[in-house]
Scaffold this active site. Structure first.
Site, mmCIF file in Angstrom:
data_model
loop_
_atom_site.group_PDB
_atom_site.id
_atom_site.type_symbol
_atom_site.label_atom_id
_atom_site.label_comp_id
_atom_site.label_asym_id
_atom_site.label_seq_id
_atom_site.Cartn_x
_atom_site.Cartn_y
_atom_site.Cartn_z
ATOM 1 N N SER A 135 -27.276 -45.744 32.577
ATOM 2 C CA SER A 135 -27.701 -46.836 31.711
ATOM 3 C C SER A 135 -29.053 -46.471 31.118
ATOM 4 O O SER A 135 -29.761 -45.603 31.645
ATOM 5 C CB SER A 135 -27.831 -48.128 32.530
ATOM 6 O OG SER A 135 -28.475 -49.152 31.804
ATOM 7 N N TYR A 148 -30.542 -53.407 39.710
ATOM 8 C CA TYR A 148 -29.731 -52.649 38.754
ATOM 9 C C TYR A 148 -30.461 -51.384 38.315
ATOM 10 O O TYR A 148 -29.893 -50.286 38.333
ATOM 11 C CB TYR A 148 -29.421 -53.535 37.550
ATOM 12 C CG TYR A 148 -28.517 -52.890 36.533
ATOM 13 C CD1 TYR A 148 -27.150 -52.798 36.768
ATOM 14 C CD2 TYR A 148 -29.011 -52.392 35.337
ATOM 15 C CE1 TYR A 148 -26.304 -52.211 35.841
ATOM 16 C CE2 TYR A 148 -28.182 -51.802 34.398
ATOM 17 C CZ TYR A 148 -26.820 -51.717 34.654
ATOM 18 O OH TYR A 148 -25.993 -51.126 33.735
ATOM 19 N N LYS A 152 -29.430 -47.368 38.898
ATOM 20 C CA LYS A 152 -29.157 -46.478 37.770
ATOM 21 C C LYS A 152 -30.091 -45.266 37.771
ATOM 22 O O LYS A 152 -29.701 -44.170 37.363
ATOM 23 C CB LYS A 152 -29.267 -47.244 36.454
ATOM 24 C CG LYS A 152 -28.163 -48.285 36.281
ATOM 25 C CD LYS A 152 -26.784 -47.656 36.328
ATOM 26 C CE LYS A 152 -25.675 -48.651 36.077
ATOM 27 N NZ LYS A 152 -24.334 -48.022 36.051
#
Length: 266
Positions: A135, A148, A152
């Site tokens: 991402s 998150y 990533k």
């Protein structure tokens, strides 16, 4: 193709299938996955649906066996499964179990898939391509996105390590770093401050980026037009904190001579 029941994984499956490739679609959401696979099959696609919990090493091993049994040879592995997890909360307020779950899916599942497929690919001795979906959050971190973004960052490190480990083989590695994508995972979500970027693309747009990169040596795959600006801002921030090394004796001598020359001219 993992995370194939929706979003980027489904778009990738459809893109490959339209090109005539056989596709094994995997997802933990078995009922949804089978419906999507049936829809693609009705359009003439050659797809096989495998319901699997990718955080379970044994399930991942069975997925790899199924993929090679069904397809014979595997040319592309899209390591795409992912969850968003808690957003909008500072790190100290994120429930630890939810943070662990994000890492289980976004990081450890990708590790397990790589460990299951790479040795088999090496044994076959054929060219292949691994696509790891990370991402822009592997680079750009906003407020309230600790779980998150950290997962990533970890997946980016895994992809970079795999690229180094496989450098002298026929297996290429790319890391997909989309910004905001219109998928069910983010619908209705207001991105935390500094995390979302200014653009949005479709899952099909992202699948097109991956398709165009297959067989090339492109490692970083970006899908959103604001990626250059966001990356520049991040690396400018890094660079301004990097201490400059002291000048070498040769440089000091050169500057001294230059200063003397300028003084004499005046």
């Amino acid at each position: 193709m993992t995370g194939a029941a929706s979003g980027i994984g489904l778009a990738l499956s459809a893109r490959f299938a339209r090109a005539g490739a056989g596709v094994v679609m995997a997802d933990v959401e078995g009922d949804v996955l089978r419906r999507r696979a049936a829809e693609l099959t009705a359009q003439g696609a050659q797809v096989t649906a495998v319901a699997a919990d990718l955080t379970d090493p044994e399930a991942v091993g069975r997925l790899a066996e199924t993929a090679f049994d069904v397809l014979g040879e595997v040319d592309v592995v899209c390591n795409n499964a992912g969850v968003l997890g808690p957003v909008g909360q500072p790190l100290w307020e994120v429930p630890l179990e939810r943070m662990r779950r994000v890492f289980e899916v976004n990081h450890w599942a990708h590790v397990l898939v790589a460990r299951a497929f790479v040795p088999r690919l090496l044994d076959r001795g054929r060219p292949a391509h691994l696509i790891h979906t990370a991402s822009m959050s592997a680079f750009v971190v906003g407020a309230g996105s600790a779980a998150y973004a950290a997962s990533k960052h970890a997946d980016l490190a895994v992809a970079r390590s795999l690229r180094a480990d496989l450098r002298d083989t026929g297996i290429r590695v790319s890391v997909l770093c989309p910004g905001r994508v219109d998928t069910p995972m983010v619908q209705g979500l207001t991105a935390p401050r500094g995390a979302g970027g200014d653009t949005s693309v479709s899952a099909e747009d992202v699948a097109a980026v991956v398709w165009e990169a297959l067989g090339t040596d492109r490692f970083y795959l970006f899908s959103n037009s604001d990626a250059p600006l966001r990356l520049r801002d991040q690396f400018d921030d890094v660079w301004r904190h990097v201490p400059l090394p002291p000048p070498s004796p040769e440089e000091e001598l050169w500057h001294a001579k230059k200063a003397t020359t300028v003084a004499m001219e005046h």
